[in-house]
Motif scaffolding. Structure first.
Motif: not given
Length: 165
Positions: A11-15, A36, A40, A74, A76
């Motif tokens: 999972i890769i998310t950017t905040h 976070i 996630e 980000t 990961t």
């Protein structure tokens, strides 16, 4: 034997860091980052098991560099080990200044999630990593498991002395 390419369980998310995320030092509040990096990555264990999971540990947590208002982070996260009902997920958070473009490592840690259904167990499996980082983390999984097992009696001794008063 089931083979899992850990890229399939990543999972890769950017905040973007906002004012509401800051502490009195004008940096990202650690509790917000921990929120976070717990919520996630749990999706990975849920996706693998198709069952409800619970966090049982967040270990080797390291905050390396603070995040500020003009930074993006980000996260990961990817699978690094499977037990009978547990999944270990490595979490890495990098930052980038939105003013200069400078990148930095902000956080690393390992989360362990357990499938709540006691009748569930993962099938025999093989995990496949593609990068040096992934292969290294896969190769050191058993060491982390052994470390956790060694800590159990000490953790239980502590619990035996904790009062609810």
């Amino acid at each position: 034997m089931t083979k899992y390419n850990i890229h399939d369980y990543r999972i890769i998310t950017t905040h973007r860091i906002l004012n509401r995320d800051l502490n009195e030092h004008q940096t990202l509040f650690g509790g917000r980052l921990l929120e976070i990096v717990d919520a996630e990555p749990s999706i990975i264990a849920s996706h693998l098991s198709l069952r409800k999971v619970a966090t049982v540990g967040m270990e080797d947590i390291h905050f390396y560099h603070p995040f500020g208002l003009h930074d993006a982070l980000t996260m990961t996260a990817y699978l690094t080990g499977l037990g009978n009902r547990s999944a270990e997920v490595f979490v890495k958070v990098t930052g980038q200044s939105l003013e200069t473009g400078e990148r930095f490592l902000g956080y690393t840690g390992f989360n362990t999630y357990v499938v709540v259904d006691k009748n569930f167990s993962f099938p025999a499996f093989e995990l496949i990593g593609e990068t040096d980082e992934e292969r290294y983390l896969l190769s050191t999984y058993q060491e982390r498991v052994a470390k956790r097992k060694l800590a159990r009696p000490e953790n239980q001794a502590l619990l035996d002395h904790i009062s609810l008063d």
